[in-house]
Design a protein around this motif. Structure first.
Motif, PDB file in Angstrom:
ATOM      1  N   ILE A 295      -2.486  -1.624  15.439  1.00  0.00           N
ATOM      2  CA  ILE A 295      -2.944  -0.240  15.326  1.00  0.00           C
ATOM      3  C   ILE A 295      -3.118   0.132  13.853  1.00  0.00           C
ATOM      4  CG2 ILE A 295      -2.359   2.167  15.822  1.00  0.00           C
ATOM      5  CD1 ILE A 295      -0.651   1.050  18.166  1.00  0.00           C
ATOM      6  N   TYR A 296      -4.319   0.612  13.527  1.00  0.00           N
ATOM      7  CA  TYR A 296      -4.654   0.992  12.152  1.00  0.00           C
ATOM      8  C   TYR A 296      -4.652   2.516  12.019  1.00  0.00           C
ATOM      9  CZ  TYR A 296      -6.259  -3.808  11.385  1.00  0.00           C
ATOM     10  OH  TYR A 296      -6.327  -5.171  11.266  1.00  0.00           O
ATOM     11  N   SER A 297      -3.994   3.001  10.977  1.00  0.00           N
ATOM     12  CA  SER A 297      -3.926   4.438  10.718  1.00  0.00           C
ATOM     13  C   SER A 297      -4.261   4.725   9.258  1.00  0.00           C
ATOM     14  CB  SER A 297      -2.528   4.975  11.032  1.00  0.00           C
ATOM     15  OG  SER A 297      -2.179   4.759  12.375  1.00  0.00           O
ATOM     16  N   VAL A 298      -4.677   5.950   9.025  1.00  0.00           N
ATOM     17  CA  VAL A 298      -4.924   6.412   7.662  1.00  0.00           C
ATOM     18  C   VAL A 298      -3.988   7.584   7.398  1.00  0.00           C
ATOM     19  CG1 VAL A 298      -6.773   8.031   8.319  1.00  0.00           C
ATOM     20  CG2 VAL A 298      -6.731   7.068   6.010  1.00  0.00           C
ATOM     21  N   MET A 299      -3.526   7.721   6.181  1.00  0.00           N
ATOM     22  CA  MET A 299      -2.679   8.861   5.811  1.00  0.00           C
ATOM     23  C   MET A 299      -2.845   9.153   4.332  1.00  0.00           C
ATOM     24  SD  MET A 299       1.028   7.012   6.288  1.00  0.00           S
ATOM     25  CE  MET A 299       1.293   5.367   5.643  1.00  0.00           C
ATOM     26  N   ARG A 300      -2.574  10.398   3.985  1.00  0.00           N
ATOM     27  CA  ARG A 300      -2.708  10.829   2.598  1.00  0.00           C
ATOM     28  C   ARG A 300      -1.363  10.789   1.887  1.00  0.00           C
ATOM     29  NH1 ARG A 300      -3.673  16.177   1.837  1.00  0.00           N
ATOM     30  NH2 ARG A 300      -3.203  16.850   3.959  1.00  0.00           N
ATOM     31  N   VAL A 301      -1.404  10.578   0.594  1.00  0.00           N
ATOM     32  CA  VAL A 301      -0.222  10.759  -0.237  1.00  0.00           C
ATOM     33  C   VAL A 301       0.109  12.252  -0.245  1.00  0.00           C
ATOM     34  CG1 VAL A 301       0.627  10.668  -2.613  1.00  0.00           C
ATOM     35  CG2 VAL A 301      -0.647   8.740  -1.658  1.00  0.00           C
ATOM     36  N   ASN A 302       1.386  12.578  -0.194  1.00  0.00           N
ATOM     37  CA  ASN A 302       1.812  13.975  -0.188  1.00  0.00           C
ATOM     38  C   ASN A 302       1.449  14.644  -1.517  1.00  0.00           C
ATOM     39  OD1 ASN A 302       3.126  16.438  -0.051  1.00  0.00           O
ATOM     40  ND2 ASN A 302       5.024  15.601   0.774  1.00  0.00           N
ATOM     41  N   PRO A 303       0.500  15.587  -1.502  1.00  0.00           N
ATOM     42  CA  PRO A 303       0.068  16.205  -2.769  1.00  0.00           C
ATOM     43  C   PRO A 303       1.140  17.078  -3.411  1.00  0.00           C
ATOM     44  CG  PRO A 303      -0.923  17.335  -0.902  1.00  0.00           C
ATOM     45  CD  PRO A 303      -0.223  16.132  -0.347  1.00  0.00           C
ATOM     46  N   LYS A 304       2.148  17.493  -2.632  1.00  0.00           N
ATOM     47  CA  LYS A 304       3.219  18.287  -3.226  1.00  0.00           C
ATOM     48  C   LYS A 304       4.079  17.423  -4.144  1.00  0.00           C
ATOM     49  CE  LYS A 304       3.534  21.758   0.441  1.00  0.00           C
ATOM     50  NZ  LYS A 304       4.406  22.389   1.471  1.00  0.00           N
ATOM     51  N   ARG A 305       4.183  16.138  -3.820  1.00  0.00           N
ATOM     52  CA  ARG A 305       4.940  15.219  -4.673  1.00  0.00           C
ATOM     53  C   ARG A 305       4.069  14.648  -5.790  1.00  0.00           C
ATOM     54  NH1 ARG A 305       9.337  11.903  -0.939  1.00  0.00           N
ATOM     55  NH2 ARG A 305      10.405  13.785  -0.197  1.00  0.00           N
ATOM     56  N   HIS A 306       2.780  14.552  -5.524  1.00  0.00           N
ATOM     57  CA  HIS A 306       1.869  13.960  -6.505  1.00  0.00           C
ATOM     58  C   HIS A 306       0.620  14.838  -6.615  1.00  0.00           C
ATOM     59  CE1 HIS A 306       4.341  10.357  -6.708  1.00  0.00           C
ATOM     60  NE2 HIS A 306       4.360  10.335  -5.382  1.00  0.00           N
ATOM     61  N   PRO A 307       0.729  15.955  -7.320  1.00  0.00           N
ATOM     62  CA  PRO A 307      -0.388  16.899  -7.411  1.00  0.00           C
ATOM     63  C   PRO A 307      -1.610  16.347  -8.128  1.00  0.00           C
ATOM     64  CG  PRO A 307       1.412  17.533  -8.887  1.00  0.00           C
ATOM     65  CD  PRO A 307       1.941  16.439  -8.016  1.00  0.00           C
ATOM     66  N   GLN A 308      -1.463  15.215  -8.805  1.00  0.00           N
ATOM     67  CA  GLN A 308      -2.611  14.637  -9.518  1.00  0.00           C
ATOM     68  C   GLN A 308      -3.566  13.908  -8.568  1.00  0.00           C
ATOM     69  OE1 GLN A 308       0.321  13.260  -9.287  1.00  0.00           O
ATOM     70  NE2 GLN A 308       0.175  11.034  -9.196  1.00  0.00           N
ATOM     71  N   THR A 309      -3.166  13.712  -7.321  1.00  0.00           N
ATOM     72  CA  THR A 309      -4.014  12.973  -6.389  1.00  0.00           C
ATOM     73  C   THR A 309      -5.197  13.815  -5.938  1.00  0.00           C
ATOM     74  OG1 THR A 309      -2.636  13.668  -4.521  1.00  0.00           O
ATOM     75  CG2 THR A 309      -2.114  11.548  -5.539  1.00  0.00           C
TER      76      THR A 309
ATOM     77  N   ALA B 136       0.836  -1.205   0.000  1.00  0.00           N
ATOM     78  CA  ALA B 136       0.000   0.000   0.000  1.00  0.00           C
ATOM     79  C   ALA B 136       0.868   1.251   0.000  1.00  0.00           C
ATOM     80  CB  ALA B 136      -0.917  -0.008   1.223  1.00  0.00           C
ATOM     81  N   MET B 137       1.934   1.227   0.789  1.00  0.00           N
ATOM     82  CA  MET B 137       2.813   2.394   0.835  1.00  0.00           C
ATOM     83  C   MET B 137       3.647   2.533  -0.428  1.00  0.00           C
ATOM     84  SD  MET B 137       3.771   2.726   4.883  1.00  0.00           S
ATOM     85  CE  MET B 137       3.270   1.099   5.456  1.00  0.00           C
ATOM     86  N   LYS B 138       3.953   1.426  -1.087  1.00  0.00           N
ATOM     87  CA  LYS B 138       4.623   1.506  -2.386  1.00  0.00           C
ATOM     88  C   LYS B 138       3.718   2.193  -3.408  1.00  0.00           C
ATOM     89  CE  LYS B 138       8.631  -0.507  -1.711  1.00  0.00           C
ATOM     90  NZ  LYS B 138       9.895   0.248  -1.882  1.00  0.00           N
ATOM     91  N   LEU B 139       2.433   1.864  -3.365  1.00  0.00           N
ATOM     92  CA  LEU B 139       1.482   2.522  -4.262  1.00  0.00           C
ATOM     93  C   LEU B 139       1.411   4.014  -3.960  1.00  0.00           C
ATOM     94  CD1 LEU B 139      -1.421  -0.108  -4.215  1.00  0.00           C
ATOM     95  CD2 LEU B 139       0.040   0.440  -6.164  1.00  0.00           C
ATOM     96  N   GLY B 140       1.426   4.356  -2.671  1.00  0.00           N
ATOM     97  CA  GLY B 140       1.399   5.756  -2.292  1.00  0.00           C
ATOM     98  C   GLY B 140       2.661   6.488  -2.707  1.00  0.00           C
ATOM     99  N   GLU B 141       3.784   5.831  -2.573  1.00  0.00           N
ATOM    100  CA  GLU B 141       5.071   6.432  -2.956  1.00  0.00           C
ATOM    101  C   GLU B 141       5.090   6.795  -4.436  1.00  0.00           C
ATOM    102  OE1 GLU B 141       9.742   5.009  -3.054  1.00  0.00           O
ATOM    103  OE2 GLU B 141       8.370   4.064  -1.634  1.00  0.00           O
ATOM    104  N   ARG B 142       4.402   5.987  -5.243  1.00  0.00           N
ATOM    105  CA  ARG B 142       4.350   6.251  -6.694  1.00  0.00           C
ATOM    106  C   ARG B 142       3.207   7.193  -7.075  1.00  0.00           C
ATOM    107  NH1 ARG B 142       4.945   0.392  -7.098  1.00  0.00           N
ATOM    108  NH2 ARG B 142       2.762   0.296  -7.778  1.00  0.00           N
ATOM    109  N   GLY B 143       2.350   7.525  -6.106  1.00  0.00           N
ATOM    110  CA  GLY B 143       1.207   8.374  -6.422  1.00  0.00           C
ATOM    111  C   GLY B 143       0.087   7.641  -7.123  1.00  0.00           C
ATOM    112  N   ASP B 144       0.046   6.312  -6.988  1.00  0.00           N
ATOM    113  CA  ASP B 144      -0.982   5.512  -7.657  1.00  0.00           C
ATOM    114  C   ASP B 144      -2.280   5.440  -6.860  1.00  0.00           C
ATOM    115  OD1 ASP B 144       0.716   4.994  -9.758  1.00  0.00           O
ATOM    116  OD2 ASP B 144       1.456   3.105  -8.916  1.00  0.00           O
ATOM    117  N   VAL B 145      -2.260   5.927  -5.613  1.00  0.00           N
ATOM    118  CA  VAL B 145      -3.473   6.000  -4.791  1.00  0.00           C
ATOM    119  C   VAL B 145      -3.496   7.365  -4.110  1.00  0.00           C
ATOM    120  CG1 VAL B 145      -3.660   3.514  -4.393  1.00  0.00           C
ATOM    121  CG2 VAL B 145      -2.304   4.914  -2.822  1.00  0.00           C
TER     122      VAL B 145
END
Length: 256
Positions: free
Chosen positions: A205-219, A52-61
């Protein structure tokens, strides 16, 4: 408040979530409320926390809903994610054959796992970089063991999902570490039993976080903010606490 930007517009929000949340049925229970509220569709991608974090790192989610706190904090520190918020928790469980061949019933987590190692009783690992696999690895580390040190005739790294591992453990009469939700989901398909107790070492422990929009403005940054606000709102937190699977309460909300 959420509303579509113009008539007929429906936004898609891409949510990568741990398979344990998906298997529990929690999202099927919660998401229709958010989709109605924001006139959007939530596209759920159930994968392990690491993936899931790999997908976030690429901006795919747009968002990640995971259960691997140490890795999540590194993800945030690296600038790949923002706005990490704890949503809920429960406990991992050690499960195994009901006759308990290693004799771990009544032992705390560390003693139970040490006994499994000492007796070389079969243990199935997910081995897939998921949150559950990371927790298992952390427990071995507390015992000064590494899976690389184990003899492969008793320690089996499957590389599969939690459901697959539970079925394999049942077939091989082995032990494994599972999230409680997936264990309950598969309970009618195996005779494996929970052989551990809720204790700090098994906190999940379950957490939610957003992809950094500065790195992936298309999100979908604005919609992702709304989702986090909704997930932590009093009404949603109350519903998380009320959710049951086969009559069992699964999650303790962060805000009670």
């Amino acid at each position: 408040m959420c509303f579509a930007s113009f008539a007929g517009a429906v936004e898609d929000l891409r949510l990568a979530t741990t398979t344990s949340v998906e298997n529990s049925g929690l999202l099927d229970y919660l998401l229709p409320d958010f989709e109605r509220f924001c006139d959007c569709r939530v596209r759920v991608l159930p994968v392990g926390s690491g993936k899931a974090m790999k997908l976030g790192e690429r901006g795919d989610v747009d968002l990640m809903f995971t259960h691997a706190p140490p890795v999540e904090k590194k993800f945030i520190a690296a600038g790949d994610g923002v706005d990490r918020r704890v949503v809920m928790h429960n406990y991992f469980v050690l499960i195994g054959p009901p006759n308990d061949p290693a004799g771990i019933v009544g032992k705390n987590t560390m003693n139970a796992m040490h006994t499994i190692v000492k007796q070389r009783v079969r243990f199935i690992s997910r081995g897939d970089d998921s949150g559950t696999h990371k927790k298992e690895t952390a427990l071995w580390r507390l015992l000064n063991f590494s899976p690389a040190d184990f003899e492969q005739d008793w320690y089996i790294s499957s590389g599969g999902g939690m459901g697959q591992v539970i079925v394999m453990a049942d077939q091989l009469r082995a032990y494994t570490l599972s999230d409680i939700g997936t264990f309950l989901f598969f309970r009618g398909r195996t005779d494996l039993a929970v052989l551990s107790h809720d204790e700090p070492q098994l906190a999940n422990i379950y957490s939610v976080m957003r992809v950094n929009p500065k790195r992936h403005p298309q999100t979908q940054a604005a919609l992702a903010v709304r989702f986090i606000d909704w997930l932590l709102a009093e009404r949603t937190q109350k519903r998380i606490g009320e959710y049951r699977l086969l009559g069992n309460s699964l999650f303790i909300p962060a805000k009670q």
